[in-house]
Each structure stands twice: as structure tokens, then as C-alpha cells.
Design an enzyme around this catalytic site. Structure first.
Site, PDB file in Angstrom:
ATOM      1  N   CYS A 227     -40.485   2.738  11.314  1.00  0.00           N
ATOM      2  CA  CYS A 227     -40.507   4.032  12.000  1.00  0.00           C
ATOM      3  C   CYS A 227     -39.636   4.002  13.242  1.00  0.00           C
ATOM      4  O   CYS A 227     -39.830   3.176  14.135  1.00  0.00           O
ATOM      5  CB  CYS A 227     -41.942   4.405  12.371  1.00  0.00           C
ATOM      6  SG  CYS A 227     -42.068   6.000  13.208  1.00  0.00           S
TER       7      CYS A 227
ATOM      8  N   TRP B   7     -43.281  14.016  13.567  1.00  0.00           N
ATOM      9  CA  TRP B   7     -42.467  15.172  13.206  1.00  0.00           C
ATOM     10  C   TRP B   7     -41.215  14.683  12.501  1.00  0.00           C
ATOM     11  O   TRP B   7     -40.873  13.497  12.537  1.00  0.00           O
ATOM     12  CB  TRP B   7     -42.107  16.018  14.421  1.00  0.00           C
ATOM     13  CG  TRP B   7     -41.502  15.252  15.561  1.00  0.00           C
ATOM     14  CD1 TRP B   7     -40.245  14.729  15.649  1.00  0.00           C
ATOM     15  CD2 TRP B   7     -42.158  14.900  16.783  1.00  0.00           C
ATOM     16  NE1 TRP B   7     -40.071  14.074  16.841  1.00  0.00           N
ATOM     17  CE2 TRP B   7     -41.221  14.184  17.562  1.00  0.00           C
ATOM     18  CE3 TRP B   7     -43.435  15.148  17.301  1.00  0.00           C
ATOM     19  CZ2 TRP B   7     -41.533  13.695  18.827  1.00  0.00           C
ATOM     20  CZ3 TRP B   7     -43.734  14.663  18.565  1.00  0.00           C
ATOM     21  CH2 TRP B   7     -42.795  13.936  19.308  1.00  0.00           C
TER      22      TRP B   7
END
Length: 414
Positions: free
Chosen positions: A109, A282
Site C-alpha cells: 500500500c 480512497w
């Protein structure tokens, strides 16, 4: 612990499977076009919690949480609880800390700068399929936040020795269906072929349209077939895609959902496994514009966009794919911004990730990162994350989001 999940009221439409309740699921999350596959083994019987992992986590929690109390006393209580029951219960504070650190540890991530702001919804008291489905709809509403997307994680019941907890079958709370039409062409997202086939097997009726939201499927018990639920009106926000310079783009009828909520990873904290723990950040624009809509095994839109742009496709040397890819990403970023929905661009997010690394270094912590996932799929060499090495990935690092047994994966693109 918040016990209120079952009191949430939503217009969920429930459909029960027509097959016998004990029948095994005939599909798994195989390659998009693989068709039916042998049924998965299902969740194995949970083991007793490893006391060593529990103690490591508890000491980490107390070390990073000023005022948390006496670590030794807490460890003694947990050891006794594990000896008595085979597991233990996290306090709400431990649960929230563990979930946030699992995000901090997610090597794939790029968006970890805001790990400490993760909103953790403690719904460990919710263990029915109806309650989980209703709470997932509320998760999407809370995360959507009127367009100002918030990172949210909802934690349902954990596995216990001899008692596997419920599972969410879908890999994301929102995913578009995909199937082959009789003509042989794909309708929708090929990546969702297996879960679409399962939904149809359970009785869901799909339409011939490329952006149809799949129902949510929840397996309440290890030996039961999933229940399926249509997500209610207002739970799923979608953004119609248009281009700031090309009016024809809106006529393509493209759209994408606003909240990327991953729902098939196991949250593991101090030896306790939470198999139903959907979470979201998001979107970074390239996840949609350079992967979901562009990959040849997904929506494969580059040839169409290039044709509409009038590009020369006679040779790869014209770089028509690259030019179409840029314009597709321009459209995605433009549309989300115009609709007031949070989205990051890959240049800004790359800068934020380096800021995250620097901040973690000041705290004396490494930042494990998988280079192949951190570098954006568009203009990678033009971003600062391309030109460096990272701390090695440690697959034993906990807390963490881990793949379910027999399933590849990791926290990253959606």
C-alpha cells in the site's frame, strides 16, 4: 464492545439460496475466465491462539500507547484467558491500535501516511449474515462521507477454536459483475467472473450491462451456502466518467464506484484472526484509469479510447497505447474532482509515501514495501518512489492483513 450492528435498518433485499443449505460452493476466486472449479476447502478449524504472538502484540501496544497501564498485568490476564478458552478478547483500544498498525505494515500500500487516522468500527458482536450485510452497507455510507472519503475498517466476530467466524465471500464490498455473453464477448469485469457465477448459482439475476454492482454474499457458517444481499440505494456512490476536453468521452457510458473496500483479507492481531474485516482507503487514479479500465484482462478500453482520439494504431511505435492511457487517466481524475469525491493522483501519493517513510524512520520503525506495487502503473519513472530501494517485506510481520488460506493476495490495488 459495540453490540448495535443488528439494530441498523436498511432496505436490504434478501434472497435465500435454492440449493440445500449444506451444499458446497461450486466456485472459487479463480482466474477471471476459468469457469467452474472444484469447491474450496473452506475455512479450517481455528487453532488455539499462539501465546507468544499475543504477548508480542500486547507489549507493542503498551510501548506505543502512553497511559495504557501495566503491560505485565495485562499479559498475565491474557495468558490465563488463552489457557482457559484457547483465545482471548482484545479491548476496544487494542483492536483499534492493531487494525491501524496492520495498515501501517501493509507492504503493498502506497497510501499509509494516514494509517493512524483509520476509523475502526467495533462490531465484534455481529455474527449473523443479516447483521453483517446491514453493517457493510453502513460501512459504505460512513466511508463515502458525502464524497470526502474516510479510511474505515469494520471488524466482525473473530475465529475461535473450533468455531470459524462468518466470512464475506466478495473480494470487495462493491464490485462490478462480469460474464461472457452467448456471442463470446465479455460483459462487465472479467475479474469478477467467478463471484458472478456464484451469485447466479445462488439465485441472483444479472442484466446485460457492463457496470452492474454485484450483491454482497456472506457465509454465516462453515457448512452453509452464502446468503446474498442487494446493496441498498444510497450505499454505493458511483462517478460517471467524462473528459475535460473531449465531449464524446461522456457518451462511452463509463463509471466507477467511489469507495474501494477490500473484504476478503483476514485481519490478524496478536494471534487472533478476524476473517470478516472490510476496510477502505480512497482511490489513486491509476488504480482505475491504468488498471481496472485499461488492462487487457479487465475492461480493455485502450483500443476504444485510441480510436475515439483518432490515434494511429498501425504500429506500437506510435505509442497509441500510452497516449490513450494518459487521456483515460485524465478523465478519471477530472470526473472524481468534478463530483467532489476524494481521489489521489500518483505523483502526489508518491510524495506522500516518502513523507511516510521519513516519519516512520524518526520513530525508529522500518517501512516494508513491495517495489512492484508501490511504483505506479503510469509514468513510474517520473515519480520519486521509482528511484530507490525499500525495507524488505517480512511475511511474518504482525499485526497484518493476510490472505485467506489458499488465496493469493495482499493489500494493494483494487
Amino acid at each position: 464492545m459495540n453490540q448495535g450492528g443488528n439494530t441498523l435498518v436498511f432496505s436490504l433485499i434478501r434472497r435465500r439460496a435454492s440449493a440445500p443449505a449444506g451444499a458446497a460452493c461450486p466456485y472459487s476466486a479463480a482466474a477471471a475466465d476459468s469457469g467452474p472449479v472444484p469447491p474450496p476447502a473452506g475455512p479450517r478449524e481455528p487453532d488455539r491462539v499462539d501465546r507468544r504472538r499475543a504477548e508480542e502484540f500486547l507489549r507493542q501496544f503498551h510501548e506505543e500507547t502512553p497511559g495504557a497501564g501495566d503491560a505485565d498485568a495485562r499479559v498475565r490476564r491474557v495468558r490465563a484467558e488463552i489457557a482457559r478458552t484457547g483465545t482471548y478478547e482484545h479491548t476496544p483500544e487494542e483492536l483499534a491500535f492493531g487494525a491501524r498498525v496492520a495498515w501501517r505494515n501493509a507492504a503493498r500500500c502506497i497510501g499509509r501516511l494516514y494509517w493512524s487516522s483509520l476509523v475502526v468500527r467495533d462490531l465484534r458482536g455481529v455474527s449473523t449474515a443479516d447483521g453483517i450485510a446491514a453493517a457493510c452497507a453502513e460501512h459504505l455510507r460512513a466511508a463515502g462521507n458525502g464524497g470526502r472519503i474516510r479510511p474505515v475498517l469494520t471488524v466482525f466476530a473473530p475465529d475461535r477454536p473450533g468455531r470459524p467466524a462468518p466470512r464475506i465471500v466478495n473480494d470487495q464490498l462493491v464490485r462490478y459483475a462480469g460474464h461472457r455473453a452467448p456471442s463470446g464477448r465479455w460483459v462487465g469485469d472479467p475479474r469478477a467472473a467467478a463471484v458472478t457465477a456464484l451469485a447466479r448459482e445462488l439465485g441472483w439475476k444479472r442484466e446485460e450491462e457492463p457496470f452492474q454492482v454485484l450483491p454482497l454474499m456472506v457465509r454465516e457458517r462453515q457448512d452453509s451456502r452464502p446468503e446474498w444481499y442487494e446493496l441498498p440505494d444510497g450505499a454505493v456512490r458511483e462517478v460517471p466518467l467524462r473528459h475535460p476536453e473531449h465531449a464524446w468521452f461522456a457518451g462511452l457510458g463509463l463509471r466507477w464506484y467511489a469507495v474501494p473496500a477490500i473484504s476478503d483479507m483476514v485481519l490478524e492481531i496478536g494471534g487472533v484472526r478476524y476473517p470478516a474485516a472490510p476496510f477502505n482507503g480512497w482511490y489513486m487514479g491509476t488504480e482505475i484509469g491504468a488498471r481496472n479500465l485499461a488492462d487487457a484482462d479487465r475492461y480493455d478500453l485502450l483500443p476504444l479510447v485510441a480510436e475515439k482520439l483518432g490515434l494511429d494504431r498501425s504500429s506500437e511505435r506510435t505509442l497509441w497505447r500510452d497516449r490513450a492511457l494518459v487521456e483515460l487517466n485524465v478523465a478519471v481524475l477530472h470526473s472524481f474532482q468534478e463530483d467532489g469525491v476524494t481521489m489521489a493522483d500518483h505523483h502526489t501519493e508518491s510524495e506522500r509515501f516518502l513523507k511516510h517513510i521519513a516519519r516512520e524512520r524518526r520513530h525508529g520503525r522500518p517501512t516494508p514495501a513491495d517495489w512492484s506495487w508501490i511504483v505506479p502503473p503510469l509514468s513510474g519513472a517520473a515519480t520519486p518512489v521509482f528511484h530507490r530501494y525499500y525495507d524488505p517485506v517480512d511475511p511474518t510481520l504482525r499485526p497484518a492483513f493476510v490472505p485467506r488460506q489458499g488465496q493469493p493476495g495482499g493489500v494493494g490495488g483494487v
